[in-house]
Write a protein that holds these residues in place. Structure first.
Motif, PDB file in Angstrom:
ATOM      1  N   GLU A   1       0.806  -1.227   0.000  1.00 22.51           N
ATOM      2  CA  GLU A   1       0.000   0.000   0.000  1.00 22.51           C
ATOM      3  C   GLU A   1       0.838   1.276   0.000  1.00 22.51           C
ATOM      4  N   LYS A   2       1.914   1.290   0.784  1.00 19.83           N
ATOM      5  CA  LYS A   2       2.692   2.531   0.910  1.00 19.83           C
ATOM      6  C   LYS A   2       3.300   2.955  -0.424  1.00 19.83           C
ATOM      7  N   ASP A   3       3.382   2.020  -1.392  1.00 16.46           N
ATOM      8  CA  ASP A   3       3.915   2.332  -2.716  1.00 16.46           C
ATOM      9  C   ASP A   3       2.815   2.512  -3.767  1.00 16.46           C
ATOM     10  N   GLY A   4       1.568   2.520  -3.324  1.00 15.00           N
ATOM     11  CA  GLY A   4       0.456   2.845  -4.223  1.00 15.00           C
ATOM     12  C   GLY A   4       0.443   4.350  -4.477  1.00 15.00           C
ATOM     13  N   PRO A   5       0.002   4.791  -5.671  1.00 19.58           N
ATOM     14  CA  PRO A   5       0.086   6.222  -6.033  1.00 19.58           C
ATOM     15  C   PRO A   5      -0.405   7.216  -4.970  1.00 19.58           C
ATOM     16  N   PRO A   6      -1.577   7.002  -4.323  1.00 16.16           N
ATOM     17  CA  PRO A   6      -2.021   8.004  -3.341  1.00 16.16           C
ATOM     18  C   PRO A   6      -1.153   8.071  -2.087  1.00 16.16           C
ATOM     19  N   ASN A   7      -0.358   7.015  -1.852  1.00 10.37           N
ATOM     20  CA  ASN A   7       0.436   6.958  -0.619  1.00 10.37           C
ATOM     21  C   ASN A   7       1.907   7.300  -0.805  1.00 10.37           C
ATOM     22  N   ILE A   8       2.312   7.575  -2.046  1.00  8.91           N
ATOM     23  CA  ILE A   8       3.723   7.904  -2.295  1.00  8.91           C
ATOM     24  C   ILE A   8       4.144   9.108  -1.443  1.00  8.91           C
ATOM     25  N   SER A   9       3.196  10.032  -1.226  1.00 13.18           N
ATOM     26  CA  SER A   9       3.527  11.248  -0.468  1.00 13.18           C
ATOM     27  C   SER A   9       3.268  11.108   1.033  1.00 13.18           C
TER      28      SER A   9
END
Length: 318
Positions: A85-93
């Protein structure tokens, strides 16, 4: 109207014992009485060192609970066979994972194999709100950590471009109501957004409008200066509130003035289902604080994992 109210009360009476059976504000009183003070000290020290920590931890809690429930799946690192999850687009930041790691290391030293990473995020989210001048509430504890984290599932997070119907439906899927949506959106009183999350509102908005017409004209001009057409500054952006390090009701006043940074913020004022709640929170900060605290408790109950584990390290399953 009266039968509807009675029905709602009955539903609440049924629902509350189910969550009480799993979570308890005194869950660690005997097994790790110093748990909350360890988490608080860690958060306070990190926030003194980096003023962005409070907003990041609050966002981390929300992003964790909205995918698979509040099970710390957002903390798991990707592996060669799985993008987490942490590397999913919404979580990159989403940042500041190190703060949770630090708290976990101290807790493992004080009371090994006892405090879940999911509970650390829940307590940390309360602490950063309280430290920033917001309300304090009793965090219900006893969550277990999940073992599954899938990057593709992050597409289910509400997007900054969402309209009010999409937001209401997204929250309803997690058992959260319209008032929870408006109250939790007030968490944007802390935080900063990069241009990429709102610049679609600033140019070529639609066939009729170059700029999103719900944006205050002067504010739109200001945002356009911060995010010019072909900017290369990846750090460029805008604070979501004029008092971005203080937890207050300023966010709602700005939305009423057409100065909501995200389309999803401004949408709350353009819909009769949510507009009155925005106005009531803008008028009464104490009411907002009370509702925000209640909504955070409800958010913390979403998809609570009874069958998971207590991870020794938050980044990897045991």
């Amino acid at each position: 109207m009266a039968p509807l109210v009675q029905h709602i009360v009955v539903v609440l009476l049924i629902a509350i014992p189910l969550t009480k059976a799993v979570l308890d504000a005194h869950y660690y009183d005997k097994t790790c009485p110093q748990a909350e003070s360890i988490i608080f000290q860690t958060l306070r020290n990190a926030s003194l060192y980096d003023r962005k920590v409070p907003a990041r931890i609050l966002r981390m809690f929300f992003h964790d609970c909205f995918i698979r429930g509040c099970d710390a799946s957002i903390l798991l690192d990707s592996t060669p066979g799985n993008k987490a999850e942490k590397d999913g687009p919404p979580n990159i930041s989403v940042r500041s994972f190190y703060v949770i790691d630090d708290a976990k290391t101290k807790l493992e030293s004080a009371c090994p194999h006892t405090v879940s990473c999911a509970d650390i995020i829940a307590v940390a989210a309360r602490d950063v709100v309280a430290m920033s001048g917001g309300p304090h509430w009793n965090v219900l504890k006893g969550r277990k950590d999940g073992r599954v984290s899938i990057a593709n599932e992050t597409i289910n997070l509400p997007a900054p471009s969402s309209n009010s119907t999409q937001l209401i439906q997204s929250f309803a899927k997690r058992g959260l109501g319209v008032k929870d949506l408006v109250a939790l959106s007030g968490g944007h009183t802390l935080g900063f957004s990069h241009c990429s999350s709102f610049e679609a509102r600033l140019r070529n908005f639609s066939s009729l409008h170059e700029v999103d017409p719900t944006l205050n004209t002067d504010f739109a001009e200001n945002l356009t200066k911060k995010c010019p057409k072909h900017h290369t500054d990846s750090n460029a952006g805008q604070f979501l509130d004029s008092s971005a390090s203080t937890f207050d009701n300023e966010y709602y006043k700005r939305v009423i003035a057409g100065k909501g940074v995200f389309a999803s913020d401004q949408a709350l004022y353009g819909d009769h289902r949510t507009k009155w709640i925005v106005e009531s929170f803008a008028r009464d900060q104490a009411l907002f604080f009370s509702e925000f605290a209640s909504s955070m408790v409800r958010l913390g109950n979403v998809g609570v994992n009874e069958h998971g584990e207590v991870r020794t390290k938050c980044r990897v399953v045991n």
